[in-house]
Design an enzyme around this catalytic site. Structure first.
Site, PDB file in Angstrom:
ATOM      1  N   LYS A   1      -4.201   3.004  -5.445  1.00  0.00           N
ATOM      2  CA  LYS A   1      -4.647   1.878  -6.271  1.00  0.00           C
ATOM      3  C   LYS A   1      -5.721   2.395  -7.223  1.00  0.00           C
ATOM      4  O   LYS A   1      -6.847   2.668  -6.821  1.00  0.00           O
ATOM      5  CB  LYS A   1      -5.198   0.739  -5.420  1.00  0.00           C
ATOM      6  CG  LYS A   1      -5.511  -0.505  -6.248  1.00  0.00           C
ATOM      7  CD  LYS A   1      -6.041  -1.637  -5.410  1.00  0.00           C
ATOM      8  CE  LYS A   1      -6.108  -2.919  -6.250  1.00  0.00           C
ATOM      9  NZ  LYS A   1      -6.830  -2.752  -7.514  1.00  0.00           N
TER      10      LYS A   1
ATOM     11  N   GLU B   1      -0.709   1.319 -14.793  1.00  0.00           N
ATOM     12  CA  GLU B   1      -2.144   1.307 -15.063  1.00  0.00           C
ATOM     13  C   GLU B   1      -2.453   2.403 -16.066  1.00  0.00           C
ATOM     14  O   GLU B   1      -1.718   3.389 -16.194  1.00  0.00           O
ATOM     15  CB  GLU B   1      -2.945   1.580 -13.777  1.00  0.00           C
ATOM     16  CG  GLU B   1      -2.758   0.576 -12.674  1.00  0.00           C
ATOM     17  CD  GLU B   1      -3.852  -0.478 -12.676  1.00  0.00           C
ATOM     18  OE1 GLU B   1      -4.896  -0.252 -13.310  1.00  0.00           O
ATOM     19  OE2 GLU B   1      -3.653  -1.526 -12.032  1.00  0.00           O
TER      20      GLU B   1
END
Length: 508
Positions: A211, A260
């Site tokens: 993450k 991302e």
């Protein structure tokens, strides 16, 4: 339709916390709106169909036009005036726009002027009403709920969804598909109680991803045309040529990729989140120690929704990852499929050691549920964090005299009401953040007293906390424990903040 009916419904919706009452009021209004449904839906969602009109708060404040006693405006007249405002540019446009505004406000009642002021300044932000509005569209149109929700997911537009459902019917809704170049609401994750709990919920057919502490991006490519969208569906393509160049080099014709982006230190560790966000524009606090020269943004992808003419949104994640690996394996976020508990723990440890936030644990069998926070994606972080709305800030004392300091924090009401206050904090505020807050917050001011500047619910801040406790001090019945500011989240709107149910869920 009378403009007063829209204003009255907005007042009713804002005055109640009852989801049923909100839905009933919206259903009644939409049933009577006829061809003006798209405009009405847009306004009550806080949006203007014509887009940004370039009208500032001070311009409207300085109008000083007396209201009329009885309502005479129609929805059609107001919408037409906003269209003329949007089209008034060039020499003499300032005076012409002011005259249009005076004419509009001069035909409005006091309540209608208030609604127009909030709509035009962006203060009529009722993004948390999305779910209630979708329910109203389902009820008014009589169309299957699943079809309406899917159309909204794929169009990202409540007005378009309303038009399809009411005018087009089931077939029009069913015909809505992914469209390369049109942003899709991103799938969201649920906070996990820990790595072991997430593995137990989703295992064994799962994948564990790093993450990253970056900004969410959705990248569309059609031939040489590339578009990059933020998690709030803003088009930032012109600001990120480095991302566009990378995606143009991929061996594919068309794609929609989810991922991302972040900037890295020379050793590969992530640079501060705010430095990444500074590439995306407005309302970003920049640390004065960060170099002025923008650093290269790097894309990292974790999902593929479309590839070379094939829509993959309904395919299981395992299929979507195979598609992603076939064209962009070198840009994949670090991950491991079917890990043992020990291997999953090693992935988490490696992510934290590399400076990332934690890991995502995802079911390999689930479809892409755009716009929804489901259990098939769970985020595991070593500390509790919440994205909360700044409701106000108190003037500081001592060394903080003259600065806006102690923050009032609110959680989103899932039923579309005002944010629910859950605590205050001044911990974690650096001198640079204090200076930034004191300059930025008045731009979002709703009102003030001698101690506090109260803000419109627009600014989202990420808060680290030890947990929550039951409390009668705040209306939500809970209070934050040992809260401190981590960072501001200009990539999120208030409608994307954590809701009061999530905060209450931290009670032990």
């Amino acid at each position: 339709m009378r403009f007063a009916d829209v204003v009255a419904t907005s007042t009713t919706v804002g005055a109640t916390r009852s989801r049923n009452a909100k839905s009933a009021a919206l259903r009644e209004l939409l049933s009577a709106a006829g061809p003006e449904v798209p405009v009405v839906v847009a306004w009550l969602s806080g949006d203007i169909p014509q887009g940004r009109l370039g009208i500032g708060w001070r311009t409207l404040r300085d109008l000083q036009v007396p209201p009329v006693a009885a309502s005479i405006l129609t929805v059609e007249e107001v919408d037409a005036t906003l269209t003329r405002l949007a089209g008034t540019t060039g020499t003499g446009s300032v005076a012409a726009r002011a005259e249009l505004l005076r004419g509009l406000f001069g035909r409005a009642t006091d309540a209608e002027q208030g609604f127009l002021f909030r709509l035009l300044t962006g203060e009529l932000r009722q993004g948390a009403l999305t779910g209630v509005m979708v329910e109203a569209i389902i009820a008014v149109s009589g169309q299957p709920a699943a079809l309406v929700r899917r159309a909204h997911m794929l169009t990202g537009s409540l007005p378009d969804t309303a038009t399809l459902a009411i005018d087009g019917g089931a077939q029009a809704l069913a015909d809505v598909g992914l469209q390369v170049g049109r942003a899709v609401s991103p799938m969201l994750a649920t906070p996990a109680d820990g790595l072991d709990a997430a593995l137990a919920d989703l295992g064994p057919d799962l994948v564990v991803d790093h993450k990253l502490d970056g900004a969410r991006i959705q990248v569309h490519r059609d031939g040489d045309d590339v578009a990059v969208f933020t998690r709030t569906l803003n088009d930032v393509t012109s600001r990120v040529p480095d991302l566009v160049a990378v995606v143009r080099e991929l061996p594919l014709t068309s794609a929609i990729l989810d991922g991302e982006t972040l900037t890295l230190h020379d050793d590969g560790r992530p640079r501060p989140f705010q430095e990444t966000m500074s590439r995306f524009g407005s309302m970003v606090h920049t640390d004065p120690d960060v170099a002025d020269e923008p650093r290269l943004l790097r894309p990292f992808f974790f999902d593929c929704l479309h590839l070379d003419g094939e829509d993959l949104i309904d395919e299981p994640l395992a299929h979507r990852l195979d598609a992603l690996d076939s064209v962009a394996a070198q840009l994949r976020i670090t991950s491991q499929r079917h890990p043992t508990p020990e291997a999953a723990k090693a992935v988490l440890d490696a992510a934290l050691a590399a400076g990332h936030e934690g890991v995502m644990v995802k079911s390999l069998t689930g479809p892409y549920a755009a716009g929804r926070r489901g259990k098939s994606w769970q985020k595991v972080k070593p500390v509790h964090t919440l994205d909360l709305v700044v409701l106000g800030a108190e003037w500081g004392s001592g060394r903080r005299t003259g600065y806006l300091s102690n923050l009032h924090l609110g959680a989103r009401d899932p039923d579309g009401g005002d944010p629910v206050m859950v605590g205050k904090t001044f911990k974690g505020l650096t001198d640079a953040l204090l200076r930034w807050q004191t300059e930025e917050f008045p731009r979002h001011e709703a009102h003030r007293d001698s101690h506090t500047v109260y803000l419109r619910p627009e600014i989202v801040v990420e808060i680290e906390l030890d947990g929550v406790q039951r409390s009668s001090r705040y209306p939500g019945g809970v209070a934050l424990r040992f809260a401190r500011v981590l960072r501001y989240r200009p990539d999120k709107t208030a409608a994307e903040g954590d809701d009061i149910d999530t905060v209450r869920g931290l009670l032990r």
